[in-house]
Design a protein around this motif. Sequence first.
Motif, PDB file in Angstrom:
ATOM      1  N   LEU A 122       0.833  -1.192   0.000  1.00 17.54           N
ATOM      2  CA  LEU A 122       0.000   0.000   0.000  1.00 17.54           C
ATOM      3  C   LEU A 122       0.876   1.254   0.000  1.00 17.54           C
ATOM      4  CD1 LEU A 122      -2.798  -0.947   2.559  1.00 17.54           C
ATOM      5  CD2 LEU A 122      -2.777  -1.254   0.075  1.00 17.54           C
ATOM      6  N   ASP A 123       0.285   2.346  -0.435  1.00 15.37           N
ATOM      7  CA  ASP A 123       0.983   3.616  -0.495  1.00 15.37           C
ATOM      8  C   ASP A 123       1.431   4.035   0.902  1.00 15.37           C
ATOM      9  OD1 ASP A 123       1.485   6.203  -2.183  1.00 15.37           O
ATOM     10  OD2 ASP A 123       0.466   6.879  -0.356  1.00 15.37           O
ATOM     11  N   GLU A 124       2.616   4.633   0.986  1.00 13.41           N
ATOM     12  CA  GLU A 124       3.168   5.042   2.278  1.00 13.41           C
ATOM     13  C   GLU A 124       2.272   6.064   2.983  1.00 13.41           C
ATOM     14  OE1 GLU A 124       5.638   4.079   4.193  1.00 13.41           O
ATOM     15  OE2 GLU A 124       6.108   2.442   2.830  1.00 13.41           O
ATOM     16  N   ALA A 125       1.650   6.947   2.226  1.00 12.72           N
ATOM     17  CA  ALA A 125       0.762   7.939   2.841  1.00 12.72           C
ATOM     18  C   ALA A 125      -0.427   7.252   3.494  1.00 12.72           C
ATOM     19  CB  ALA A 125       0.297   8.949   1.796  1.00 12.72           C
ATOM     20  N   SER A 131      -1.363   6.840   7.764  1.00 14.44           N
ATOM     21  CA  SER A 131      -2.605   7.415   8.280  1.00 14.44           C
ATOM     22  C   SER A 131      -3.180   6.605   9.443  1.00 14.44           C
ATOM     23  CB  SER A 131      -3.647   7.516   7.159  1.00 14.44           C
ATOM     24  OG  SER A 131      -4.086   6.225   6.747  1.00 14.44           O
ATOM     25  N   PHE A 132      -2.607   5.453   9.731  1.00 14.25           N
ATOM     26  CA  PHE A 132      -3.098   4.618  10.835  1.00 14.25           C
ATOM     27  C   PHE A 132      -2.509   5.093  12.159  1.00 14.25           C
ATOM     28  CE2 PHE A 132      -4.049   1.900   7.264  1.00 14.25           C
ATOM     29  CZ  PHE A 132      -5.222   1.244   7.658  1.00 14.25           C
ATOM     30  N   PRO A 133      -3.188   4.815  13.275  1.00 16.47           N
ATOM     31  CA  PRO A 133      -2.684   5.247  14.586  1.00 16.47           C
ATOM     32  C   PRO A 133      -1.322   4.651  14.909  1.00 16.47           C
ATOM     33  CG  PRO A 133      -4.976   4.537  14.737  1.00 16.47           C
ATOM     34  CD  PRO A 133      -4.496   4.156  13.379  1.00 16.47           C
ATOM     35  N   ALA A 134      -0.562   5.362  15.727  1.00 16.41           N
ATOM     36  CA  ALA A 134       0.817   4.959  16.026  1.00 16.41           C
ATOM     37  C   ALA A 134       0.895   3.593  16.680  1.00 16.41           C
ATOM     38  CB  ALA A 134       1.468   6.016  16.924  1.00 16.41           C
ATOM     39  N   GLN A 163     -10.064   8.657  10.851  1.00 15.71           N
ATOM     40  CA  GLN A 163     -10.113   7.416  10.086  1.00 15.71           C
ATOM     41  C   GLN A 163      -8.844   7.254   9.263  1.00 15.71           C
ATOM     42  OE1 GLN A 163     -13.821   6.629   7.865  1.00 15.71           O
ATOM     43  NE2 GLN A 163     -14.625   8.512   8.767  1.00 15.71           N
ATOM     44  N   PRO A 164      -8.353   6.022   9.131  1.00 17.19           N
ATOM     45  CA  PRO A 164      -7.216   5.797   8.248  1.00 17.19           C
ATOM     46  C   PRO A 164      -7.646   5.843   6.790  1.00 17.19           C
ATOM     47  CG  PRO A 164      -7.996   3.714   9.090  1.00 17.19           C
ATOM     48  CD  PRO A 164      -8.804   4.785   9.784  1.00 17.19           C
ATOM     49  N   GLY A 165      -6.691   6.131   5.942  1.00 18.33           N
ATOM     50  CA  GLY A 165      -6.974   6.161   4.511  1.00 18.33           C
ATOM     51  C   GLY A 165      -6.652   7.511   3.911  1.00 18.33           C
ATOM     52  N   THR A 166      -6.774   7.587   2.615  1.00 19.43           N
ATOM     53  CA  THR A 166      -6.563   8.827   1.872  1.00 19.43           C
ATOM     54  C   THR A 166      -7.805   9.095   1.034  1.00 19.43           C
ATOM     55  OG1 THR A 166      -5.573   7.667  -0.008  1.00 19.43           O
ATOM     56  CG2 THR A 166      -4.085   8.385   1.763  1.00 19.43           C
ATOM     57  N   GLU A 167      -7.833  10.248   0.401  1.00 19.49           N
ATOM     58  CA  GLU A 167      -9.002  10.587  -0.411  1.00 19.49           C
ATOM     59  C   GLU A 167      -9.207   9.576  -1.525  1.00 19.49           C
ATOM     60  OE1 GLU A 167     -10.727  14.391  -2.972  1.00 19.49           O
ATOM     61  OE2 GLU A 167      -9.053  14.657  -1.573  1.00 19.49           O
ATOM     62  N   SER A 168      -8.109   9.091  -2.098  1.00 16.83           N
ATOM     63  CA  SER A 168      -8.224   8.121  -3.194  1.00 16.83           C
ATOM     64  C   SER A 168      -8.378   6.690  -2.693  1.00 16.83           C
ATOM     65  CB  SER A 168      -6.992   8.207  -4.099  1.00 16.83           C
ATOM     66  OG  SER A 168      -5.817   7.897  -3.361  1.00 16.83           O
ATOM     67  N   GLU A 169      -8.070   6.442  -1.407  1.00 18.94           N
ATOM     68  CA  GLU A 169      -8.141   5.089  -0.851  1.00 18.94           C
ATOM     69  C   GLU A 169      -8.731   5.166   0.557  1.00 18.94           C
ATOM     70  OE1 GLU A 169      -7.772   1.093  -1.502  1.00 18.94           O
ATOM     71  OE2 GLU A 169      -6.810   2.534  -2.833  1.00 18.94           O
ATOM     72  N   PRO A 170     -10.055   5.402   0.684  1.00 16.52           N
ATOM     73  CA  PRO A 170     -10.686   5.532   1.997  1.00 16.52           C
ATOM     74  C   PRO A 170     -10.925   4.159   2.622  1.00 16.52           C
ATOM     75  CG  PRO A 170     -12.317   5.834   0.272  1.00 16.52           C
ATOM     76  CD  PRO A 170     -11.010   5.608  -0.434  1.00 16.52           C
TER      77      PRO A 170
END
Length: 458
Positions: free
Chosen positions: A91-94, A98-101, A228-235
């Motif tokens: 998966l993309d690094e960004a 986005s997930f909690p530490a 929430q984890p994820g990005t705009e392109s991968e929610p």
Amino acid sequence: MSILEKVKALVHHEAPGAPLELDDIQATVLFDRPDPYFGTHVLLRFDSAAGGRALLGSLAPHVRSAADARDNTEAWIAVALSHAGLRALALDEALLASFPAAFSAGMAARADRLQDTGPNAPETWEAPFAGGQVHLAVSIFAPDEASWQAAMATAREQFASMRDVTVLASHDFGAQPDSRNAFGYRDNISNPAIEGGTADTWPGQGRPIKAGEFILGYPGEAGVPLAQPGTESEPLGRNGSYVVLRKYHTDVAGFNRFLREHGGDADGQELLAAKLVGRWRSGAPLTLAPERDDAALGKDRQRNNDFTYEDDQEGLKVPHGCHMRRMNPRDSKLAILTDVNLHRLSRRSTTFGPPYDPNLLEDDGAERGLFFIGLSAKAAETMEFMQQEWINHGNFIDLGEERDPLVGQQPDGATFTLPERPVRRRIHGIHSFCTLRGGEYLFMPGLRALRRLGGLDG
């Protein structure tokens, strides 16, 4: 009413949030396991991103949604991934960032915050937990042996057909008489009610807790959704939840010896066992049956959790430090102000090994214990709080260094306090009855996100 109570009342009585998207939420998030129950936990590693995605794609159609889980009469499959597993999917690094530490680090790396030291330290864990190899956990829950075997056959077909995926371990569980745990107690009685859920609710659960405390994408107790984890392109976050998985070995022989040493006759031993937990082995709570067990009460879902501690603030019926009162203090007057509803987990724990034997006094070499499974939208944070404050400490109930008598790691000279009149009694020599064999923080995605991870249309 204090200012704090007024504010909490306003929050608690606000209009319900948007309806839950039940068809996108995995059934295990909202529904208890069956009773009785059979099942298997399978732990896997992705040896390539393509292999991992192919396996997720093949499993996705078989994962049951909360919309289809109302009656608990059929087997179902649940899946959850570690951060290492998500990384193995390339998966993309960004997105990974986005997930909690705590989830990103993994349970072993959080051992200090979980107080997993000594016999519980990651260096002592069993494979495959010790090496952080677990990428995917697949759990099969079933109400009977036939449906369990059918579901397992389906799962094995999926695993066998996959390349670049390794089955690391498989653990069967369940089939205990009256769904009791390894210590002989009826288990999984008290779980929080979730606002908007369709599972049966029972007297004593209290008001439904905001869905966002357990499921990502909905308002929590503070009135807003958690990140929430994820990005705009991968929610990936919406309708997902986080999972705490911890495998414990239980020292049943040591527990029995402790009862015999400190409980006196058979009735005294059973009373001491009930005081350690807060319930008799039948499930009857000490609040409603303080002097003797009541088996009919113990199995009655309408009554066995319908109580408060309002008339037992001294702990004369239910000791403040017992396992049940620590895990859910309800309306106990705490020395450290805490909103209990912010620290709840939906438990889906499962027992493995032989049924409880009250005459077992020496280790027979059998593997017996518990897979503790807790779910919430902030499961890692909640578990770390509970380990630090409620399980391995006693300040919040004015018990200093005293620890949970069932799952706490006991130091030399540990005690357990029984409030009595005129003077409280302290039992010395309590030792650790549960030892951690391994664990992991996992993410249980919604079904659309699971399909996307598996290369299918969301």
